[in-house]
Design a protein around this motif. Structure first.
Motif, PDB file in Angstrom:
ATOM      1  N   GLU A 151     -10.773  17.397  76.197  1.00 37.44           N
ATOM      2  CA  GLU A 151     -11.454  16.655  75.141  1.00 37.44           C
ATOM      3  C   GLU A 151     -12.928  16.430  75.471  1.00 37.44           C
ATOM      4  OE1 GLU A 151      -9.282  13.065  74.486  1.00 37.44           O
ATOM      5  OE2 GLU A 151      -7.676  14.067  73.375  1.00 37.44           O
ATOM      6  N   ALA A 152     -13.295  16.625  76.741  1.00 39.17           N
ATOM      7  CA  ALA A 152     -14.684  16.454  77.160  1.00 39.17           C
ATOM      8  C   ALA A 152     -15.532  17.680  76.833  1.00 39.17           C
ATOM      9  CB  ALA A 152     -14.755  16.165  78.653  1.00 39.17           C
ATOM     10  N   GLY A 153     -14.916  18.703  76.261  1.00 43.63           N
ATOM     11  CA  GLY A 153     -15.676  19.866  75.844  1.00 43.63           C
ATOM     12  C   GLY A 153     -15.884  20.929  76.898  1.00 43.63           C
ATOM     13  N   VAL A 154     -15.081  20.928  77.956  1.00 42.53           N
ATOM     14  CA  VAL A 154     -15.151  21.983  78.956  1.00 42.53           C
ATOM     15  C   VAL A 154     -13.790  22.666  79.039  1.00 42.53           C
ATOM     16  CG1 VAL A 154     -16.935  20.826  80.303  1.00 42.53           C
ATOM     17  CG2 VAL A 154     -14.533  20.431  80.857  1.00 42.53           C
ATOM     18  N   HIS A 155     -13.804  23.879  79.568  1.00 43.70           N
ATOM     19  CA  HIS A 155     -12.566  24.614  79.803  1.00 43.70           C
ATOM     20  C   HIS A 155     -12.195  24.466  81.279  1.00 43.70           C
ATOM     21  CE1 HIS A 155     -13.298  26.269  75.870  1.00 43.70           C
ATOM     22  NE2 HIS A 155     -14.437  26.797  76.272  1.00 43.70           N
ATOM     23  N   LEU A 156     -10.917  24.346  81.545  1.00 48.56           N
ATOM     24  CA  LEU A 156     -10.442  24.201  82.914  1.00 48.56           C
ATOM     25  C   LEU A 156      -9.550  25.371  83.290  1.00 48.56           C
ATOM     26  CD1 LEU A 156      -9.403  20.441  83.340  1.00 48.56           C
ATOM     27  CD2 LEU A 156     -11.559  21.551  83.946  1.00 48.56           C
ATOM     28  N   GLY A 157      -9.774  25.895  84.467  1.00 46.10           N
ATOM     29  CA  GLY A 157      -8.871  26.848  85.073  1.00 46.10           C
ATOM     30  C   GLY A 157      -8.417  26.271  86.399  1.00 46.10           C
ATOM     31  N   ALA A 158      -7.317  26.731  86.906  1.00 41.79           N
ATOM     32  CA  ALA A 158      -6.858  26.275  88.218  1.00 41.79           C
ATOM     33  C   ALA A 158      -5.973  27.352  88.817  1.00 41.79           C
ATOM     34  CB  ALA A 158      -6.098  24.953  88.121  1.00 41.79           C
ATOM     35  N   TYR A 159      -5.967  27.412  90.136  1.00 47.78           N
ATOM     36  CA  TYR A 159      -5.064  28.325  90.834  1.00 47.78           C
ATOM     37  C   TYR A 159      -4.680  27.709  92.160  1.00 47.78           C
ATOM     38  CZ  TYR A 159      -9.298  29.872  93.384  1.00 47.78           C
ATOM     39  OH  TYR A 159     -10.446  29.928  94.130  1.00 47.78           O
ATOM     40  N   GLY A 160      -3.556  28.139  92.702  1.00 44.56           N
ATOM     41  CA  GLY A 160      -3.130  27.558  93.957  1.00 44.56           C
ATOM     42  C   GLY A 160      -1.921  28.250  94.537  1.00 44.56           C
ATOM     43  N   ARG A 161      -1.545  27.760  95.706  1.00 45.08           N
ATOM     44  CA  ARG A 161      -0.411  28.293  96.441  1.00 45.08           C
ATOM     45  C   ARG A 161       0.122  27.181  97.322  1.00 45.08           C
ATOM     46  NH1 ARG A 161      -2.575  33.403  97.795  1.00 45.08           N
ATOM     47  NH2 ARG A 161      -3.313  32.689  99.823  1.00 45.08           N
ATOM     48  N   GLY A 162       1.437  27.057  97.392  1.00 38.01           N
ATOM     49  CA  GLY A 162       2.046  26.049  98.258  1.00 38.01           C
ATOM     50  C   GLY A 162       2.098  24.665  97.659  1.00 38.01           C
ATOM     51  N   MET A 163       1.371  24.436  96.561  1.00 35.97           N
ATOM     52  CA  MET A 163       1.400  23.170  95.828  1.00 35.97           C
ATOM     53  C   MET A 163       1.901  23.470  94.415  1.00 35.97           C
ATOM     54  SD  MET A 163      -2.276  21.511  97.011  1.00 35.97           S
ATOM     55  CE  MET A 163      -2.111  20.141  95.863  1.00 35.97           C
ATOM     56  N   SER A 164       2.866  22.716  93.953  1.00 38.78           N
ATOM     57  CA  SER A 164       3.423  22.959  92.626  1.00 38.78           C
ATOM     58  C   SER A 164       2.427  22.580  91.538  1.00 38.78           C
ATOM     59  CB  SER A 164       4.707  22.153  92.437  1.00 38.78           C
ATOM     60  OG  SER A 164       5.167  22.258  91.098  1.00 38.78           O
ATOM     61  N   ALA A 165       2.250  23.467  90.589  1.00 40.06           N
ATOM     62  CA  ALA A 165       1.355  23.175  89.460  1.00 40.06           C
ATOM     63  C   ALA A 165       1.953  22.116  88.542  1.00 40.06           C
ATOM     64  CB  ALA A 165       1.082  24.447  88.669  1.00 40.06           C
ATOM     65  N   TYR A 166       3.265  21.979  88.559  1.00 40.93           N
ATOM     66  CA  TYR A 166       3.927  21.077  87.615  1.00 40.93           C
ATOM     67  C   TYR A 166       3.620  19.605  87.893  1.00 40.93           C
ATOM     68  CZ  TYR A 166       6.578  25.038  85.854  1.00 40.93           C
ATOM     69  OH  TYR A 166       6.932  26.235  85.278  1.00 40.93           O
ATOM     70  N   GLY A 167       3.216  19.286  89.107  1.00 40.16           N
ATOM     71  CA  GLY A 167       2.943  17.889  89.429  1.00 40.16           C
ATOM     72  C   GLY A 167       1.476  17.530  89.439  1.00 40.16           C
ATOM     73  N   LEU A 168       0.608  18.427  88.953  1.00 39.69           N
ATOM     74  CA  LEU A 168      -0.829  18.180  89.015  1.00 39.69           C
ATOM     75  C   LEU A 168      -1.302  17.330  87.842  1.00 39.69           C
ATOM     76  CD1 LEU A 168      -2.206  21.705  90.011  1.00 39.69           C
ATOM     77  CD2 LEU A 168      -1.491  19.826  91.501  1.00 39.69           C
ATOM     78  N   ALA A 169      -2.399  16.638  88.067  1.00 36.65           N
ATOM     79  CA  ALA A 169      -3.092  15.905  87.008  1.00 36.65           C
ATOM     80  C   ALA A 169      -4.580  16.022  87.303  1.00 36.65           C
ATOM     81  CB  ALA A 169      -2.667  14.437  86.980  1.00 36.65           C
ATOM     82  N   PHE A 170      -5.376  16.176  86.254  1.00 32.79           N
ATOM     83  CA  PHE A 170      -6.805  16.407  86.409  1.00 32.79           C
ATOM     84  C   PHE A 170      -7.609  15.222  85.916  1.00 32.79           C
ATOM     85  CE2 PHE A 170      -4.649  20.454  85.592  1.00 32.79           C
ATOM     86  CZ  PHE A 170      -4.978  21.160  86.741  1.00 32.79           C
ATOM     87  N   ALA A 171      -8.780  15.044  86.496  1.00 34.84           N
ATOM     88  CA  ALA A 171      -9.671  13.946  86.074  1.00 34.84           C
ATOM     89  C   ALA A 171     -11.092  14.329  86.427  1.00 34.84           C
ATOM     90  CB  ALA A 171      -9.289  12.650  86.769  1.00 34.84           C
ATOM     91  N   LYS A 172     -12.039  13.708  85.736  1.00 29.88           N
ATOM     92  CA  LYS A 172     -13.447  13.940  86.052  1.00 29.88           C
ATOM     93  C   LYS A 172     -13.717  13.555  87.508  1.00 29.88           C
ATOM     94  CE  LYS A 172     -15.350  13.100  81.411  1.00 29.88           C
ATOM     95  NZ  LYS A 172     -14.118  12.590  80.763  1.00 29.88           N
ATOM     96  N   ALA A 173     -14.482  14.392  88.181  1.00 29.67           N
ATOM     97  CA  ALA A 173     -14.847  14.110  89.571  1.00 29.67           C
ATOM     98  C   ALA A 173     -16.054  13.178  89.559  1.00 29.67           C
ATOM     99  CB  ALA A 173     -15.175  15.397  90.300  1.00 29.67           C
ATOM    100  N   GLY A 174     -15.797  11.897  89.601  1.00 33.64           N
ATOM    101  CA  GLY A 174     -16.876  10.926  89.482  1.00 33.64           C
ATOM    102  C   GLY A 174     -17.825  10.914  90.655  1.00 33.64           C
ATOM    103  N   ASP A 175     -17.343  11.195  91.854  1.00 36.41           N
ATOM    104  CA  ASP A 175     -18.162  11.147  93.058  1.00 36.41           C
ATOM    105  C   ASP A 175     -18.013  12.450  93.815  1.00 36.41           C
ATOM    106  OD1 ASP A 175     -19.660  10.513  95.245  1.00 36.41           O
ATOM    107  OD2 ASP A 175     -18.245   9.062  96.081  1.00 36.41           O
ATOM    108  N   LEU A 176     -18.975  13.357  93.652  1.00 36.73           N
ATOM    109  CA  LEU A 176     -18.888  14.644  94.324  1.00 36.73           C
ATOM    110  C   LEU A 176     -19.031  14.531  95.829  1.00 36.73           C
ATOM    111  CD1 LEU A 176     -20.896  16.953  91.916  1.00 36.73           C
ATOM    112  CD2 LEU A 176     -18.428  16.951  92.317  1.00 36.73           C
TER     113      LEU A 176
END
Length: 239
Positions: free
Chosen positions: A210-235
């Motif tokens: 809803e913030a107007g960006v597209h998100l991609g993600a990839y990984g291994r060894g961590m289940s994608a089903y349990g992920l949640a995303f949020a703005k990275a407020g503090d880089l």
């Protein structure tokens, strides 16, 4: 897909983009304690370049308590930041779990600016708009960069990578195809649909926020089903 193959150009590692950045001056007390001026980690020097982006960065939400790190930035011909990646968990290596059996657990989140028009690499024209497929392509090729089938000769890897990268491009161009399923994951607390696929090398997903960006993600060894995303407020947390 709403991008062209030209959009593959211009991805630079964060380390390369920040190699000439001036390092902050340590305090005299710190220099005395450690025996002289201390080098500033590359990831910390990369933060100012990430802050040049005119869009919000995304990562895993606060439920993830493991290591976080900066990865790559992609810029347009005029230097505008178009996309970038941040990592979570174990920093993957090319010869990681696939080839050696060593367990790596990581998830990388790719943020792609929603741009209606982008300058071409030579500055003479424009490219088509970015889209969810752009995020899917960046995520798919990103996973391949850290994949190396076991028993594969080093000299054959480049040919294999070229073939697999082209396949990832074609898959990203067909998000409605049978190779993708749908998965709903929270983005800033809002259930959001993602395109999702698995392979022997790991998983890839892509969606829009809803913030107007597209998100991609990839990984291994961590289940994608349990992920949640949020703005990275503090880089700084990634440096």
């Amino acid at each position: 897909m709403e991008t062209t193959s030209s959009s593959r150009v211009g991805v630079q590692p964060a380390a390369e983009e920040t190699a000439s950045a001036p390092a902050p001056t340590p305090s005299p007390a710190a220099e005395q304690e450690h025996g002289g001026p201390q080098p500033v980690p590359v990831a910390r020097r990369a933060v100012p370049n990430y802050l040049k982006a005119e869009f919000p960065w995304y990562g895993l939400d606060e439920a993830f308590t493991g290591p976080r790190w900066l990865m790559q930035l992609g810029t347009a011909a005029d230097g505008t930041v178009e996309h970038g990646s941040v990592g979570h968990g174990d920093e993957p290596s090319v010869r990681g779990e696939i080839a050696t059996g060593e367990k790596e657990r990581f998830a990388v989140v790719v943020t792609v600016a929603s741009n209606p028009l982008r300058r071409s690499g030579d500055g003479t024209g424009v490219l088509e708009a970015t889209s969810v497929s752009s995020a899917a392509w960046l995520a798919g090729s990103g996973l391949l960069a850290f994949s190396w089938p076991g028993q594969m000769d080093h000299n054959l890897r480049n040919d294999w990578l070229d073939q697999q990268t082209e396949a990832a491009w074609e898959l990203a161009d067909d998000l409605a195809g049978p190779d993708w399923s749908t998965l709903s994951l929270p983005v800033d607390g809002v259930p959001t649909p993602f395109h999702y696929r698995e392979s022997e090398f790991g998983w890839v997903l892509a969606g829009s926020t809803e913030a107007g960006v597209h998100l991609g993600a990839y990984g291994r060894g961590m289940s994608a089903y349990g992920l949640a995303f949020a703005k990275a407020g503090d880089l700084a947390a990634y440096a």
